[in-house]
Design an enzyme around this catalytic site. Structure first.
Site, PDB file in Angstrom:
ATOM      1  N   GLU A  73       0.836  -1.203   0.000  1.00 40.87           N
ATOM      2  CA  GLU A  73       0.000   0.000   0.000  1.00 40.87           C
ATOM      3  C   GLU A  73       0.871   1.253   0.000  1.00 40.87           C
ATOM      4  OE1 GLU A  73      -3.045   0.491   3.040  1.00 40.87           O
ATOM      5  OE2 GLU A  73      -3.913   2.106   1.852  1.00 40.87           O
ATOM      6  N   ILE A  74       0.565   2.158  -0.908  1.00 42.55           N
ATOM      7  CA  ILE A  74       1.257   3.447  -0.946  1.00 42.55           C
ATOM      8  C   ILE A  74       0.469   4.413  -0.089  1.00 42.55           C
ATOM      9  CG2 ILE A  74       1.980   5.348  -2.436  1.00 42.55           C
ATOM     10  CD1 ILE A  74       1.802   3.015  -4.667  1.00 42.55           C
ATOM     11  N   GLY A  75       1.130   5.027   0.888  1.00 44.16           N
ATOM     12  CA  GLY A  75       0.450   5.948   1.799  1.00 44.16           C
ATOM     13  C   GLY A  75       0.144   5.250   3.109  1.00 44.16           C
ATOM     14  N   GLY A  96      -0.116   7.044   6.097  1.00 37.68           N
ATOM     15  CA  GLY A  96      -0.989   7.916   6.893  1.00 37.68           C
ATOM     16  C   GLY A  96      -0.222   8.688   7.946  1.00 37.68           C
ATOM     17  N   GLN A 155       6.330   7.878  -4.225  1.00 34.87           N
ATOM     18  CA  GLN A 155       5.662   7.032  -5.212  1.00 34.87           C
ATOM     19  C   GLN A 155       5.988   7.438  -6.647  1.00 34.87           C
ATOM     20  OE1 GLN A 155       1.448   8.618  -4.059  1.00 34.87           O
ATOM     21  NE2 GLN A 155       1.197   7.635  -6.036  1.00 34.87           N
ATOM     22  N   HIS A 165      -2.438  11.194  -4.119  1.00 34.82           N
ATOM     23  CA  HIS A 165      -3.685  11.428  -4.875  1.00 34.82           C
ATOM     24  C   HIS A 165      -3.525  12.506  -5.949  1.00 34.82           C
ATOM     25  CE1 HIS A 165      -5.456   8.725  -2.082  1.00 34.82           C
ATOM     26  NE2 HIS A 165      -5.385   9.564  -1.066  1.00 34.82           N
TER      27      HIS A 165
HETATM   28  C1  LIG Z   1      -4.428   9.315   2.986  1.00 33.20           C
HETATM   29  S1  LIG Z   1      -2.906   9.019   3.811  1.00 33.20           S
HETATM   30  C2  LIG Z   1      -2.849   7.257   3.849  1.00 33.20           C
HETATM   31  C3  LIG Z   1      -3.841   6.655   4.798  1.00 33.20           C
HETATM   32  C4  LIG Z   1      -3.687   5.167   5.039  1.00 33.20           C
HETATM   33  N1  LIG Z   1      -3.538   4.419   3.822  1.00 33.20           N
HETATM   34  C5  LIG Z   1      -4.917   4.655   5.755  1.00 33.20           C
HETATM   35  O1  LIG Z   1      -5.927   4.318   5.121  1.00 33.20           O
HETATM   36  O2  LIG Z   1      -4.860   4.582   6.999  1.00 33.20           O
HETATM   37  C6  LIG Z   1      -1.763   9.474   2.584  1.00 33.20           C
HETATM   38  C7  LIG Z   1      -0.300   9.259   2.928  1.00 33.20           C
HETATM   39  O3  LIG Z   1       0.428   9.359   1.700  1.00 33.20           O
HETATM   40  C8  LIG Z   1       1.700   9.894   1.966  1.00 33.20           C
HETATM   41  N2  LIG Z   1       2.241  10.500   0.725  1.00 33.20           N
HETATM   42  C9  LIG Z   1       1.993  11.743   0.206  1.00 33.20           C
HETATM   43  N3  LIG Z   1       2.716  11.923  -0.905  1.00 33.20           N
HETATM   44  C10 LIG Z   1       3.416  10.779  -1.124  1.00 33.20           C
HETATM   45  C11 LIG Z   1       4.343  10.354  -2.130  1.00 33.20           C
HETATM   46  N4  LIG Z   1       4.698  11.171  -3.137  1.00 33.20           N
HETATM   47  N5  LIG Z   1       4.869   9.118  -2.033  1.00 33.20           N
HETATM   48  C12 LIG Z   1       4.529   8.300  -0.999  1.00 33.20           C
HETATM   49  N6  LIG Z   1       3.664   8.641  -0.022  1.00 33.20           N
HETATM   50  C13 LIG Z   1       3.107   9.864  -0.079  1.00 33.20           C
HETATM   51  C14 LIG Z   1       1.439  10.934   3.065  1.00 33.20           C
HETATM   52  O4  LIG Z   1       2.618  11.154   3.797  1.00 33.20           O
HETATM   53  C15 LIG Z   1       0.332  10.264   3.877  1.00 33.20           C
HETATM   54  O5  LIG Z   1       0.885   9.616   5.008  1.00 33.20           O
END
Ligand SMILES: C[S@@+](CC[C@H](N)C(=O)[O-])C[C@H]1O[C@@H](n2cnc3c(N)ncnc32)[C@H](O)[C@@H]1O
Length: 210
Positions: free
Chosen positions: A72-74, A76, A123, A148
């Site tokens: 999973e990317i992200g 949180g 990502q 996103h």
């Molecule tokens: C919506 S949260 C994820 C929530 C988690 N998946 C959950 O459902 O509990 C988004 C995460 O993506 C990370 N993020 C933002 N830009 C990113 C990037 N370019 N590459 C990887 N992660 C990134 C942020 O740091 C954040 O922690």
């Protein structure tokens, strides 16, 4: 006399321990099959707010007991290292034989635990993503819940979809950003080819032509 008293009187300590552990295991499996409930327990918005979990159950149920690899990317919690990992812990519970991997642009190592490994990187960094892929078992499931940003989502898909296991599942959350200018989306020109929606519409159109 209650069942508990009866068992306490007739079984050894070891036998009672085994029974307790077995009951706890059976309960955890039963509990762990409802992702909407698990989302609430682990406090990820994949349940209530987004209503993704019923769809996840439809598609993931067949893999639930398998030794899957999920990426999973992200993770949180953005820059706070003490926050995040909610969905990773939910996946770990649901896929009780699975290996769960996370990627985040911030250091999330505090969220690691048995069967949860997290890599720090972006990502949109191709070298980083390929390095992660070389370190983990071929993913059965990839979920993009990262920035996103339209451009990021499309680029990540182009890098990671080819390394998904054959027959695997690739998920992108929050595609509403296709229409959000701050994320590179567009609600004026609905034919803009650079949005997530139009990119994937293009792919499905091409598939129909094959
Ligand atoms: C919506 S949260 C994820 C929530 C988690 N998946 C959950 O459902 O509990 C988004 C995460 O993506 C990370 N993020 C933002 N830009 C990113 C990037 N370019 N590459 C990887 N992660 C990134 C942020 O740091 C954040 O922690």
């Amino acid at each position: 006399m209650t069942l508990k008293d009866l068992l306490n009187r007739n079984l050894t300590g070891l036998q009672l321990k085994v029974i307790k552990k077995t009951v706890a295991f059976i309960k955890s499996i039963g509990h762990g099959s409802n992702l909407t409930r698990l989302a609430k327990i682990y406090k990820t918005d994949k349940g209530g707010d987004h209503f993704y979990t019923p769809h996840y159950m439809t598609h993931f149920n067949k893999l639930k007991n398998k030794r899957i690899s999920l990426l999973e990317i992200g993770v949180g919690g953005d820059e706070n290292p003490k926050l995040g990992g909610a969905s990773l812990r939910m996946w770990k519970r649901y896929f009780h034989n699975g290996e769960i991997f996370g990627i985040d642009v911030y250091d999330k190592s505090l969220q690691e635990e048995n069967r949860i490994k997290i890599f720090k990187g972006s990502q949109i960094d191709k070298e980083f993503l390929i390095d992660v892929i070389e370190k983990i078992p071929e993913p059965d499931i990839i979920i993009d819940d990262g920035s996103h940003i339209n451009e990021h989502v499309i680029l990540t898909y182009k890098i990671l979809f080819p390394v998904l296991k054959k027959g695997g599942i690739y998920v992108i959350e929050d595609v509403q950003t296709s229409y959000w200018p701050d994320y590179g989306g567009d609600y004026n020109n609905l034919e803009n080819p650079d949005t997530i929606m139009n990119f994937f519409k293009g792919i499905s159109k091409n598939l129909l032509l094959i």
